[in-house]
Design a protein around this motif. Structure first.
Motif, PDB file in Angstrom:
ATOM      1  N   GLY A   1       0.790  -1.226   0.000  1.00  0.00           N
ATOM      2  CA  GLY A   1       0.000   0.000   0.000  1.00  0.00           C
ATOM      3  C   GLY A   1       0.821   1.275   0.000  1.00  0.00           C
ATOM      4  N   LEU A   2       2.111   1.179  -0.322  1.00  0.00           N
ATOM      5  CA  LEU A   2       2.968   2.357  -0.370  1.00  0.00           C
ATOM      6  C   LEU A   2       2.900   3.011  -1.746  1.00  0.00           C
ATOM      7  CD1 LEU A   2       6.079   0.812   1.409  1.00  0.00           C
ATOM      8  CD2 LEU A   2       4.570   2.552   2.387  1.00  0.00           C
ATOM      9  N   ARG A   3       3.070   4.320  -1.788  1.00  0.00           N
ATOM     10  CA  ARG A   3       3.150   5.018  -3.073  1.00  0.00           C
ATOM     11  C   ARG A   3       4.499   4.719  -3.716  1.00  0.00           C
ATOM     12  NH1 ARG A   3       2.974  10.878  -2.748  1.00  0.00           N
ATOM     13  NH2 ARG A   3       4.105  10.587  -0.797  1.00  0.00           N
ATOM     14  N   CYS A   4       4.502   4.540  -5.019  1.00  0.00           N
ATOM     15  CA  CYS A   4       5.735   4.209  -5.733  1.00  0.00           C
ATOM     16  C   CYS A   4       5.884   5.089  -6.965  1.00  0.00           C
ATOM     17  CB  CYS A   4       5.738   2.739  -6.168  1.00  0.00           C
ATOM     18  SG  CYS A   4       5.746   1.561  -4.796  1.00  0.00           S
ATOM     19  N   VAL A   5       7.131   5.320  -7.354  1.00  0.00           N
ATOM     20  CA  VAL A   5       7.430   5.970  -8.619  1.00  0.00           C
ATOM     21  C   VAL A   5       8.493   5.121  -9.301  1.00  0.00           C
ATOM     22  CG1 VAL A   5       9.126   7.499  -7.504  1.00  0.00           C
ATOM     23  CG2 VAL A   5       8.220   8.075  -9.759  1.00  0.00           C
ATOM     24  N   CYS A   6       8.262   4.796 -10.567  1.00  0.00           N
ATOM     25  CA  CYS A   6       9.183   3.931 -11.304  1.00  0.00           C
ATOM     26  C   CYS A   6      10.277   4.776 -11.942  1.00  0.00           C
ATOM     27  CB  CYS A   6       8.425   3.133 -12.361  1.00  0.00           C
ATOM     28  SG  CYS A   6       7.268   1.946 -11.636  1.00  0.00           S
ATOM     29  N   LEU A   7      11.508   4.520 -11.549  1.00  0.00           N
ATOM     30  CA  LEU A   7      12.665   5.277 -12.011  1.00  0.00           C
ATOM     31  C   LEU A   7      13.752   4.294 -12.412  1.00  0.00           C
ATOM     32  CD1 LEU A   7      12.751   7.746  -8.987  1.00  0.00           C
ATOM     33  CD2 LEU A   7      11.926   8.313 -11.287  1.00  0.00           C
ATOM     34  N   ASP A   8      14.191   4.365 -13.648  1.00  0.00           N
ATOM     35  CA  ASP A   8      15.255   3.469 -14.106  1.00  0.00           C
ATOM     36  C   ASP A   8      16.556   4.255 -14.166  1.00  0.00           C
ATOM     37  OD1 ASP A   8      16.916   1.616 -15.258  1.00  0.00           O
ATOM     38  OD2 ASP A   8      15.358   0.816 -16.576  1.00  0.00           O
ATOM     39  N   ALA A   9      17.281   4.232 -13.057  1.00  0.00           N
ATOM     40  CA  ALA A   9      18.513   5.005 -12.964  1.00  0.00           C
ATOM     41  C   ALA A   9      19.609   4.453 -13.857  1.00  0.00           C
ATOM     42  CB  ALA A   9      18.989   5.040 -11.511  1.00  0.00           C
ATOM     43  N   ALA A  10      19.528   3.168 -14.197  1.00  0.00           N
ATOM     44  CA  ALA A  10      20.591   2.542 -14.983  1.00  0.00           C
ATOM     45  C   ALA A  10      20.459   2.838 -16.473  1.00  0.00           C
ATOM     46  CB  ALA A  10      20.594   1.034 -14.744  1.00  0.00           C
ATOM     47  N   SER A  11      19.279   2.579 -17.051  1.00  0.00           N
ATOM     48  CA  SER A  11      19.123   2.723 -18.500  1.00  0.00           C
ATOM     49  C   SER A  11      18.528   4.061 -18.927  1.00  0.00           C
ATOM     50  CB  SER A  11      18.254   1.583 -19.050  1.00  0.00           C
ATOM     51  OG  SER A  11      16.953   1.639 -18.498  1.00  0.00           O
ATOM     52  N   ALA A  12      17.904   4.785 -17.994  1.00  0.00           N
ATOM     53  CA  ALA A  12      17.314   6.087 -18.341  1.00  0.00           C
ATOM     54  C   ALA A  12      17.593   7.101 -17.234  1.00  0.00           C
ATOM     55  CB  ALA A  12      15.812   5.940 -18.567  1.00  0.00           C
TER      56      ALA A  12
END
Length: 371
Positions: free
Chosen positions: A51-62
């Motif tokens: 139930g936690l808020r999430c943000v998808c972040l691809d630090a490796a490829s983007a």
């Protein structure tokens, strides 16, 4: 106070477990928390399930896209502080805060020897230059143990006054976890024979070879025990062959990654962490919270976790000394019960989730973030 807990990973090991539980602990004390990691990663999947808020972040490829998104969240005041948990996300968090013109960066160091120390040549020079730039922009550094803090200071990663030691905490066991006898039935082990659990990735630094040598000593002495190595890794086949050579096939099992580690802990009589250089050892307080005695090498983080009343320490890399400690525990249920009670009390007083979350929130305030 609004925080983003950010790490970049596609696995779910100690750092990721820490990020998940820290996020839950911060939410419980009123800190609005967002988890940042790769889309579809085990951390994001589990955080969303919790139930936690999430943000998808691809630090490796983007990485540039990740910086833009984090800067946007800072500008919109959806986040006040970026709490980064590895080198890449710490660097990108500093870039994002600079781009947004607001926000603080706090970084946690989880390792005695960070990845950049293994780099050579121009890669090493570049890494050191980047770290010097990052150091000037991080509000505070958190070390997960005194051993990690000492290593950071020795490398010049941060001034000692900027390092806060916040020992990891773990949540209380869930009420629905099975009893020991029920857990034994689930995993198919004999109920009357002491079970030794080693929950660690099958990698060279975890010291499984030392534990196998110690168990071989006990086997030759006809000590009755069962042992389980729980975790996946690159050494699976190597350890299988070593188990066969040592004649341990009837009493030692490799069970790989398990989605319900709590069941295996509940079924066990003790937990062993044989690593010679462990920055913390999250499985130790996890075991202690369940009233299990713990055995660990007397080095790094375990020196700060294990006390004479909650478990036993052995000389790092010394299989004979480890065999001696295990022999005592395997042979004495009263000793296991006494140390298990002490372990539970030590978890409650020193390694519970509320304590960790409160100390981390205090670091946020020190860094200049107000609730």
């Amino acid at each position: 106070m609004r925080a983003m807990i950010w790490t970049d990973s596609d696995c779910f090991s100690g750092t990721e477990r820490h990020c998940l539980e820290l996020s839950q602990g911060l939410e419980a004390i009123g800190v609005s928390t967002m988890v940042g990691s790769r889309k579809g990663s085990p951390l994001v999947t589990r955080a969303e399930h919790a139930g936690l808020r999430c943000v998808c972040l691809d630090a490796a490829s983007a990485p540039f896209g990740a910086v833009r998104e984090v800067a946007r969240l800072l500008k919109m005041k959806k986040v006040d502080i970026i709490h980064a948990h590895n080198g890449v996300t710490t660097f990108l968090a500093c870039l994002a805060a600079g781009r947004a013109g607001r926000g603080k960066v706090v970084a946690t160091q989880h390792f005695i020897r960070p990845a950049r120390q293994g780099r050579r040549g121009l890669a090493r020079v570049f890494s050191e230059q980047v770290h010097r730039w990052v150091r000037s922009r991080v509000g505070h550094w958190i070390a997960i143990s005194g051993a990690v803090a000492s290593a950071m200071e020795a490398r010049g990663d941060a001034a000692f006054g900027d390092i806060r030691i916040v020992m990891n905490g773990v949540a209380a066991p869930l009420e629905g976890e099975p009893a020991s006898s029920e857990a034994r039935q689930w995993i198919g082990f004999s109920p009357g024979v002491p079970l030794v659990l080693c929950p660690a990735r099958l990698e060279p630094e975890k010291g499984h070879d030392v534990l196998l040598e110690a168990l071989a000593v006990l086997r030759r002495e006809t000590v009755d025990f069962q042992a389980v190595f729980m975790g996946g890794g690159s050494l699976h086949q190597t350890l299988e062959r070593r188990i066969a050579v040592l004649g341990l096939g009837e009493c030692v099992r490799l069970v790989g990654y398990q989605s319900r580690p709590d069941v295996w802990m509940r079924a066990s009589d003790m937990v062993v962490l044989p690593s010679a250089e462990e920055p913390f050892g999250l499985v130790l307080p996890e075991a202690m919270s369940r009233g299990l005695p713990v055995v660990a090498a007397a080095a790094g983080g375990p020196l700060e976790i294990v006390t004479p009343g909650s478990g036993v320490l052995f000389r790092p890399g010394d299989a004979a000394d480890l065999a001696s400690r295990l022999r005592e525990l395997i042979g004495s249920a009263p000793l296991r019960n006494r140390l298990g009670s002490g372990a539970a009390a030590r978890w409650e007083s020193h390694f519970n989730l509320e304590r960790m979350a409160g100390e981390v929130a205090s670091v946020y305030v020190e860094a200049g973030v107000r609730g």
